[in-house]
Design a protein around this motif. Structure first.
Motif, short mmCIF file in Angstrom:
data_model
loop_
_atom_site.label_atom_id
_atom_site.label_comp_id
_atom_site.label_asym_id
_atom_site.label_seq_id
_atom_site.Cartn_x
_atom_site.Cartn_y
_atom_site.Cartn_z
N GLU A 19 0.80 -1.22 0.00
CA GLU A 19 0.00 0.00 0.00
C GLU A 19 0.83 1.28 0.00
OE1 GLU A 19 -0.03 -2.08 4.05
OE2 GLU A 19 -0.52 -2.57 1.96
N LYS A 20 2.07 1.23 0.51
CA LYS A 20 2.90 2.44 0.55
C LYS A 20 3.38 2.86 -0.84
CE LYS A 20 4.57 1.79 5.29
NZ LYS A 20 5.77 1.62 6.16
N ALA A 21 3.24 1.96 -1.80
CA ALA A 21 3.66 2.26 -3.16
C ALA A 21 2.48 2.63 -4.04
CB ALA A 21 4.40 1.06 -3.76
N VAL A 22 1.37 3.03 -3.43
CA VAL A 22 0.14 3.23 -4.18
C VAL A 22 0.29 4.24 -5.31
CG1 VAL A 22 -0.75 4.98 -2.57
CG2 VAL A 22 -2.35 3.64 -3.98
N ASP A 23 1.01 5.33 -5.11
CA ASP A 23 1.16 6.34 -6.16
C ASP A 23 1.91 5.76 -7.36
OD1 ASP A 23 -0.18 8.35 -4.77
OD2 ASP A 23 1.64 8.92 -3.68
N ASP A 24 3.02 5.04 -7.10
CA ASP A 24 3.79 4.45 -8.19
C ASP A 24 3.01 3.34 -8.88
OD1 ASP A 24 6.29 5.94 -7.89
OD2 ASP A 24 6.50 4.88 -5.99
N VAL A 25 2.29 2.55 -8.09
CA VAL A 25 1.49 1.47 -8.67
C VAL A 25 0.37 2.05 -9.54
CG1 VAL A 25 -0.15 -0.40 -8.12
CG2 VAL A 25 1.99 -0.19 -6.84
N GLY A 26 -0.28 3.07 -9.03
CA GLY A 26 -1.34 3.70 -9.81
C GLY A 26 -0.85 4.24 -11.13
N LEU A 27 0.30 4.91 -11.11
CA LEU A 27 0.87 5.46 -12.35
C LEU A 27 1.23 4.35 -13.33
CD1 LEU A 27 1.85 7.92 -13.91
CD2 LEU A 27 4.07 7.69 -12.73
N ALA A 28 1.83 3.25 -12.82
CA ALA A 28 2.19 2.13 -13.69
C ALA A 28 0.95 1.47 -14.28
CB ALA A 28 3.02 1.11 -12.92
N LEU A 29 -0.11 1.35 -13.48
CA LEU A 29 -1.35 0.75 -13.98
C LEU A 29 -1.96 1.55 -15.12
CD1 LEU A 29 -3.14 -0.36 -10.66
CD2 LEU A 29 -2.09 -1.84 -12.38
N SER A 30 -1.83 2.86 -15.04
CA SER A 30 -2.41 3.72 -16.07
C SER A 30 -1.79 3.46 -17.44
CB SER A 30 -2.23 5.19 -15.69
OG SER A 30 -0.87 5.58 -15.75
N GLU A 31 -0.60 2.87 -17.46
CA GLU A 31 0.09 2.60 -18.73
C GLU A 31 -0.25 1.22 -19.29
OE1 GLU A 31 4.20 3.20 -17.98
OE2 GLU A 31 3.99 5.33 -17.44
N LEU A 32 -0.95 0.42 -18.50
CA LEU A 32 -1.34 -0.93 -18.96
C LEU A 32 -2.68 -0.83 -19.67
CD1 LEU A 32 -0.36 -2.99 -15.77
CD2 LEU A 32 1.04 -2.50 -17.79
N THR A 33 -2.65 -0.33 -20.86
CA THR A 33 -3.88 0.00 -21.59
C THR A 33 -4.68 -1.21 -22.05
OG1 THR A 33 -2.57 0.21 -23.60
CG2 THR A 33 -2.99 2.22 -22.35
N ASN A 34 -4.09 -2.40 -22.06
CA ASN A 34 -4.82 -3.62 -22.44
C ASN A 34 -5.43 -4.34 -21.25
OD1 ASN A 34 -4.20 -3.27 -25.14
ND2 ASN A 34 -2.36 -4.55 -25.06
N LEU A 35 -5.20 -3.81 -20.04
CA LEU A 35 -5.65 -4.48 -18.83
C LEU A 35 -7.18 -4.50 -18.75
CD1 LEU A 35 -4.33 -5.74 -16.28
CD2 LEU A 35 -4.72 -3.55 -15.13
N ARG A 36 -7.75 -5.71 -18.50
CA ARG A 36 -9.20 -5.82 -18.38
C ARG A 36 -9.62 -6.53 -17.10
NH1 ARG A 36 -10.20 -10.98 -20.27
NH2 ARG A 36 -8.61 -11.89 -21.63
N TYR A 37 -8.67 -7.17 -16.41
CA TYR A 37 -8.98 -7.81 -15.12
C TYR A 37 -7.89 -7.43 -14.14
CZ TYR A 37 -9.67 -11.33 -11.49
OH TYR A 37 -9.87 -11.96 -10.29
N LEU A 38 -8.29 -6.92 -12.97
CA LEU A 38 -7.31 -6.49 -11.97
C LEU A 38 -7.75 -6.93 -10.57
CD1 LEU A 38 -4.79 -4.85 -11.17
CD2 LEU A 38 -6.28 -2.83 -11.02
N ASP A 39 -6.86 -7.63 -9.88
CA ASP A 39 -7.12 -8.07 -8.51
C ASP A 39 -5.93 -7.67 -7.65
OD1 ASP A 39 -7.53 -9.32 -6.11
OD2 ASP A 39 -7.83 -11.33 -6.92
N LEU A 40 -6.14 -6.66 -6.81
CA LEU A 40 -5.12 -6.21 -5.85
C LEU A 40 -5.66 -6.36 -4.43
CD1 LEU A 40 -3.83 -2.95 -7.63
CD2 LEU A 40 -2.84 -5.25 -7.70
#
Length: 386
Positions: free
Chosen positions: A340-361
């Motif tokens: 959870e402490k990496a939420v900002d970096d994780v969020g930014l990286a997720l935004s670049e995964l444009t083909n992502l259709r299923y996400l479980d965190l």
């Protein structure tokens, strides 16, 4: 190689009988035919029972030609097979549910097939003047050619006996072939209950665990795959460390084997890097393993699905993995990571995964603010969110 008879599987009961009679296991040319599974029957049993039938032994030779003259490994393997065979009813039920055992199979197998290189492939013994014939040489080469399948196939089980006598300077981890076997088996698909390790703590005469309890206790956790470059670096590192122990010791008894092993691992990695899915369930990794995996993730250029569960990899590990995921990833599961402490970096990286259709965190305490950050960065194609 198995169908042609170039590679022979030894009957588990034969190994147990060798120990009962206190007779070292014989080299391939001295094996009685009754100690082998007939080629056609071995193929049928493997096809039906998969990894609970085909067992591959990874161990250190203790003599250049006689292999295991003092029966160090024989004693251990006989004990392991006794307990393994008693656990087959439970193992077969679990692996049948996972699709690794044919649902039409009539209960667990009565016996198993074991790959022991000394017994399964033609050998040479210069002390006795025994050399491979031309046919035996072809069988030997054919068997070595499928070493990656023997230790890395989804439908084989690997037994690692890593212990050696205290007088033996060259330990298991300082031998070229066992290093190869470890790396290949770490990349095994559907890894769970298919790799077991028995180290110095495993002493047959002092065993208090039996059957499935011993087998489960010996389950070896999976480690992240290593690239071809990392494998070669590992070999170089072991060379240096071995020289520090003794300048006369060699990683490979036959130096020519190193080139073969490097080339064979290159083939393994070439296939592995084309994987469309990487699944690591309940592997119990920490940050170190996550960082190791992150190094090779960009090399998986066809990866569509990534799953990592029950591993407290922390914020550093979470960040490293998500940042290094190939951009074409479509399904992503990283649960219980505590990142959870990496939420900002994780969020930014997720935004670049444009083909992502299923996400479980799931099972990470992102907090209300963290969840808002992740949702705000979510790719538009995501249809399922946990």
């Amino acid at each position: 190689a198995l169908a042609s008879g170039s590679l022979r599987l030894v009957r588990g009961t034969f190994v147990q009988d060798c120990w009962k009679q206190r007779k070292p296991w014989p080299m391939r040319q001295d094996m009685p035919e009754s100690g082998f599974w007939p080629a056609e029957e071995a193929c049928t049993m493997w096809q039906m029972y998969g990894p609970i039938f085909f067992l591959a032994l990874s161990y250190a030779w203790l003599h250049p030609t006689m292999n295991d003259p003092e029966m160090w490994h024989l004693e251990r393997l006989a004990c392991i097979l006794t307990e393994y065979r008693s656990s087959l009813p439970s193992m077969s039920i679990w692996l049948r549910q996972k699709g690794a055992v044919d649902p039409r199979a009539p209960g667990p197998p009565e016996d198993i097939g074991v790959f022991i290189d000394y017994c399964s492939l033609p050998q040479e013994d210069t002390d006795r003047g025994i050399m491979r014939s031309q046919e035996e040489h072809q069988q030997f080469v054919s068997g070595l050619g499928v070493a990656d399948i023997i230790y890395g196939h989804a439908n084989t089980t690997v037994l690692r006996i890593t212990s050696v006598p205290t007088s033996e300077q060259r330990k298991y981890h300082f031998r070229g072939w066992p290093i190869f076997e470890q790396h290949v088996s770490n990349a095994k698909p559907g890894y769970s209950l298919k790799v077991f390790e028995f180290d110095d703590a495993f002493i047959p005469k002092k065993q208090t665990l039996h059957g499935l309890e011993l087998i489960m206790e010996s389950t070896k956790g999976q480690f992240p795959q290593r690239s071809q470059e990392q494998f070669c670096a590992d070999l170089s590192s072991r060379h240096r460390l071995l020289k520090e122990v003794s300048g006369s010791l060699q990683l490979f008894s036959n130096p020519q084997d190193e080139h073969f092993v490097v080339q064979k691992y290159a083939e393994v990695w070439s296939q592995l890097a084309r994987s469309s899915a990487l699944t690591y369930r309940r592997v119990g990794w920490g940050t170190a393993e996550a960082l190791q995996l992150a190094i090779v993730l960009p090399k998986f250029t066809q990866l569509k699905t990534f799953v990592l569960t029950n591993s407290a990899i922390g914020s550093e590990g979470m960040k490293a993995i998500v940042i290094n995921l190939p951009r074409q990833i479509e399904e992503l599961t990283i649960s219980g990571a505590r990142g959870e402490k990496a939420v900002d970096d994780v969020g930014l990286a997720l935004s670049e995964l444009t083909n992502l259709r299923y996400l479980d965190l799931s099972h990470s305490d992102w907090g209300d603010v963290g969840v808002q950050v992740l949702v705000s960065q979510m790719p538009k194609n995501v249809r399922v969110l946990e």
